[in-house]
Design a protein around this motif. Structure first.
Motif: not given
Ligand code: ATP
Ligand code: MG
Length: 196
Positions: A41-52, A54-64
């Motif tokens: 099972v993959y939560s798409f949002g969680t996988v996106m955050l993991e990738e982000a 790796n490129e220095g994004i701190a959390d979900r809010d910064e990603l959004r």
């Protein structure tokens, strides 16, 4: 496109917040494991955050808050990663759309569908009153409070968005109602729709 019965399943499950996706997916996994299926099972949002991350994004809010182009970049990274999974059944827990100030932002734009190549689309819904109550009762989450009318609108948009995914990909879309207290029954309906 003709698919053999032995082919691995990539099942995209969408539903608006509080509809019961995560609860339902846990039950589906439990049943599939009893049937000796190899499932992930993959939560798409969680996988996106993991990738982000790796490129220095701190959390979900910064990603959004990143530009649409940057978000698209991480969507593509996540879809590429999930597309490589080879389990008998790969379940993707996601949203048909994300509510933004600009309107409904698609969770499954064509470039994501082309990468993921889902075999099945499942749209989970529930009675608007039940979704409303589940959002209110769920103390573990910090959910946006919205009206019953907005929940009804969101359910309609969800099916409209997922229908487009089905038309574009040629894979079937199954709407499933998650009735109060009927998680087992709902899980069986989803498994049947997967053709397992
Ligand atoms: P999100 O998109 O925010 O992650 P979700 O769709 O994953 O939401 P859940 O967290 O699975 O939703 O469920 C929300 C709440 O509803 C939980 O408290 C869960 O226990 C409850 N719930 C889900 N399905 C049912 C059901 N069929 N009967 C009763 N309660 C349910
Ligand atoms: Mg969830």
């Amino acid at each position: 496109m003709v698919r053999s019965l032995e082919e691995n399943k990539k099942v995209v499950i969408v539903g608006i917040p509080g509809v019961g996706k995560t609860t339902l997916i846990s039950k589906i996994v439990e049943i599939l494991k009893e049937k000796q299926k190899n499932v992930s099972v993959y939560s798409f949002g969680t996988v996106m955050l993991e990738e982000a991350k790796n490129e220095g994004i701190a959390d979900r809010d910064e990603l959004r808050k990143l530009s649409v182009d940057r978000q698209k970049h991480f969507q593509i990274m996540a879809a590429t990663k999930i597309a490589l999974k080879t389990n008998d059944v790969v379940i993707i827990d996601t949203h048909a759309f994300i509510n933004t100030n600009e309107g409904f932002h698609p969770g499954l734009p064509l470039y994501v569908i082309d990468l993921l190549k889902p075999t099945n689309f499942i749209s989970i819904s529930a009675r608007p009153e039940e979704i409303y109550n589940r959002r209110m009762k769920d103390g573990t989450r910090n959910r946006d409070i919205i009206s019953l009318a907005s929940i009804k609108k969101e359910l309609a948009v969800q099916d409209a968005m997922l229908s487009s995914c089905s038309v574009l990909s040629g894979s079937p879309m199954k709407p499933v109602l998650n009735r109060e207290g009927k998680i087992d029954e709902t899980a069986m309906k989803v498994i049947k729709a997967m053709g397992i």
